[in-house]
Design a protein around this motif. Sequence first.
Motif, short mmCIF file in Angstrom:
data_model
loop_
_atom_site.label_atom_id
_atom_site.label_comp_id
_atom_site.label_asym_id
_atom_site.label_seq_id
_atom_site.Cartn_x
_atom_site.Cartn_y
_atom_site.Cartn_z
N SER A 149 51.30 38.30 60.42
CA SER A 149 52.35 38.78 61.62
C SER A 149 53.53 38.80 61.28
CB SER A 149 52.15 37.88 62.58
OG SER A 149 50.55 37.96 63.13
N MET A 150 53.92 37.65 60.77
CA MET A 150 55.65 37.41 60.19
C MET A 150 56.13 38.51 59.37
SD MET A 150 56.54 34.94 62.21
CE MET A 150 57.83 34.02 61.82
N GLN A 151 55.09 38.66 58.45
CA GLN A 151 55.32 39.66 57.46
C GLN A 151 55.64 41.22 58.07
OE1 GLN A 151 52.39 38.66 54.83
NE2 GLN A 151 53.42 37.76 53.30
N LEU A 152 54.70 41.31 58.79
CA LEU A 152 54.58 42.87 59.39
C LEU A 152 55.72 42.88 60.33
CD1 LEU A 152 50.96 43.18 60.63
CD2 LEU A 152 52.25 44.57 58.75
N LEU A 153 56.39 41.84 61.03
CA LEU A 153 57.65 41.80 61.82
C LEU A 153 58.65 42.14 61.08
CD1 LEU A 153 56.49 39.06 64.53
CD2 LEU A 153 56.63 41.58 64.94
N SER A 154 58.54 41.43 60.05
CA SER A 154 60.11 41.34 59.03
C SER A 154 59.94 42.83 58.55
CB SER A 154 59.96 40.29 58.14
OG SER A 154 59.37 40.54 56.90
N ARG A 155 58.94 43.23 58.12
CA ARG A 155 59.11 44.79 57.61
C ARG A 155 59.50 45.80 58.60
NH1 ARG A 155 53.42 46.96 55.55
NH2 ARG A 155 53.24 47.70 57.60
N ARG A 156 59.40 45.28 59.80
CA ARG A 156 60.11 46.39 60.78
C ARG A 156 61.29 45.98 61.37
NH1 ARG A 156 56.13 49.91 62.73
NH2 ARG A 156 57.67 50.83 64.03
N LYS A 157 61.83 44.92 60.65
CA LYS A 157 63.37 44.28 61.03
C LYS A 157 63.47 43.73 62.64
CE LYS A 157 65.30 46.34 57.22
NZ LYS A 157 64.50 45.63 56.12
N VAL A 158 62.22 43.45 62.93
CA VAL A 158 62.38 42.57 64.03
C VAL A 158 62.75 41.08 63.90
CG1 VAL A 158 60.76 41.50 65.99
CG2 VAL A 158 60.27 43.77 64.98
N GLY A 159 63.71 40.68 64.69
CA GLY A 159 64.38 39.51 64.34
C GLY A 159 63.61 38.16 64.67
N MET A 160 63.66 37.40 63.89
CA MET A 160 62.71 36.12 63.76
C MET A 160 63.23 35.05 63.08
SD MET A 160 60.04 36.93 60.67
CE MET A 160 59.61 38.39 61.48
N PRO A 161 63.00 33.45 63.44
CA PRO A 161 63.59 32.66 62.50
C PRO A 161 63.48 32.56 61.13
CG PRO A 161 62.06 31.77 64.44
CD PRO A 161 62.09 33.20 64.26
N ILE A 162 64.43 32.21 60.29
CA ILE A 162 64.11 32.38 58.73
C ILE A 162 62.90 31.47 58.49
CG2 ILE A 162 65.02 31.80 56.67
CD1 ILE A 162 67.74 32.01 57.75
N THR A 163 61.88 31.97 57.98
CA THR A 163 60.62 31.33 57.78
C THR A 163 60.03 31.17 56.33
OG1 THR A 163 60.18 32.06 59.92
CG2 THR A 163 58.38 31.21 58.42
N GLY A 164 59.86 29.97 55.91
CA GLY A 164 59.15 29.93 54.55
C GLY A 164 57.68 29.60 54.78
N PHE A 165 56.79 30.13 53.95
CA PHE A 165 55.52 29.67 53.77
C PHE A 165 55.12 29.05 52.56
CE2 PHE A 165 55.12 34.08 55.87
CZ PHE A 165 54.98 33.68 57.15
N ALA A 166 54.25 28.19 52.70
CA ALA A 166 54.03 27.33 51.41
C ALA A 166 52.48 26.88 51.58
CB ALA A 166 54.86 26.21 50.86
N SER A 167 51.81 26.86 50.17
CA SER A 167 50.52 26.44 50.26
C SER A 167 50.64 25.00 49.27
CB SER A 167 49.31 27.31 49.67
OG SER A 167 48.32 26.77 49.53
N LYS A 168 51.00 25.20 48.09
CA LYS A 168 51.29 24.26 47.22
C LYS A 168 52.43 24.01 46.42
CE LYS A 168 46.64 23.48 45.93
NZ LYS A 168 46.00 25.04 45.82
N PRO A 169 53.64 24.14 47.24
CA PRO A 169 54.95 24.45 46.33
C PRO A 169 55.14 23.75 45.26
CG PRO A 169 55.32 23.43 48.60
CD PRO A 169 53.79 23.46 48.48
N ASP A 170 55.57 23.96 44.29
CA ASP A 170 55.97 22.71 43.14
C ASP A 170 57.26 22.15 43.28
OD1 ASP A 170 57.29 25.22 42.41
OD2 ASP A 170 55.74 25.52 40.78
N ASP A 171 58.18 22.91 44.18
CA ASP A 171 59.55 22.31 44.51
C ASP A 171 59.82 22.66 45.70
OD1 ASP A 171 62.13 21.96 44.34
OD2 ASP A 171 62.38 23.34 42.49
#
Length: 301
Positions: free
Chosen positions: A103-125
């Motif tokens: 959902s967030m990816q689709l909204l960002s593709r259409r330039k709908v405003g959203m809080p800056i968001t990071g996703f992670a599953s197993k980040p090494d950093d």
Amino acid sequence: MKIGILSRNSKLYSTRRLIEACEQRGHQAVVIDALRCYMNINSDQPSIHSKGESLEGFDAIIPRIGASVTFYGCAVLRQFEMMGVYPVNESVAITRSRDKLRSMQLLSRRKVGMPITGFASKPDDIKDLLDMVGGAPVVIKLLEGTQGIGVVLAETRKAAESVIEAFLGLRANIMVQEFIKEADGADIRCFVIGDKVIAAMKRQGAEGEFRSNLHRGGSASLVRITPEERRTAVEAAKVMGLRVAGVDLLRSHRGPLVMEVNSSPGLEGIEAATGKDVAGMIIEYIEKNAKPQRTRTRGKG
Ligand SMILES: Nc1ncnc2c1ncn2[C@@H]1O[C@H](COP(=O)(O)OP(=O)(O)OP(=O)(O)O)[C@@H](O)[C@H]1O
Ligand SMILES: [Mg+2]
């Protein structure tokens, strides 16, 4: 019309109100528990049975599919779509909206405003992940959370790192989000039907609480929204392909930011806060739009 309400419990406020609104407007309402349905999938005549009877003759289905039954609930809705029944929200759109990352990816593709968001599953950093979203303070969310549980505000970098490590140690998928301080513990729920916001309420968190969830002691009140907020909510619902949606916005210095688009928005809070007959408006929308074979996707992908 014969209108099916796909809901597990006919005693829930939203389900009761939809039944009432159907009957007031001279329609027949039938509550269908998706988990009790069994289906026949074949190439000439798809059918659905429940309690030994065939479910036929429906003009429209109102899906009220809880998060825990998304998979089977959407399969039953898809079967109705294959039979040509008009769904208020299509199965494809519901499945889409239930996947927060997508959902967030689709909204960002259409330039709908959203809080800056990071996703992670197993980040090494983890440090770099935090930098990506602009550093502390951040809001860390468990992807599976609901009603404010699993949503944590980490005010310092150290706190953020420990919370992220702890969540990841539990093998949870997480979202790390810019904290919108100026929202001041409140969010705006816009109830969208078709291409209009028909009702809006402000939810304010309890004193000292950044989460506005009513389940966390928040309170709801009527609010006037700006034209920009209206446009953002309608656009967000449209991007998800939802005709009925609850769009949650945060008021930020750079305008409205979409937090979430809900495909089965509850009626109790919004009807109480606004005094509007939201259930009646959903039925009115069906009266204007429901026609056989009007599903855009008929369950296709
Ligand atoms: N990035 C943010 N900045 C400021 N406040 C936030 C932010 N994210 C969430 N909040 C507050 O926390 C509350 C809960 O967050 P959110 O709605 O994301 O989780 P949830 O209610 O548990 O999940 P869901 O809405 O999917 O059931 C929001 O209603 C909002 O008041
Ligand atoms: Mg929420």
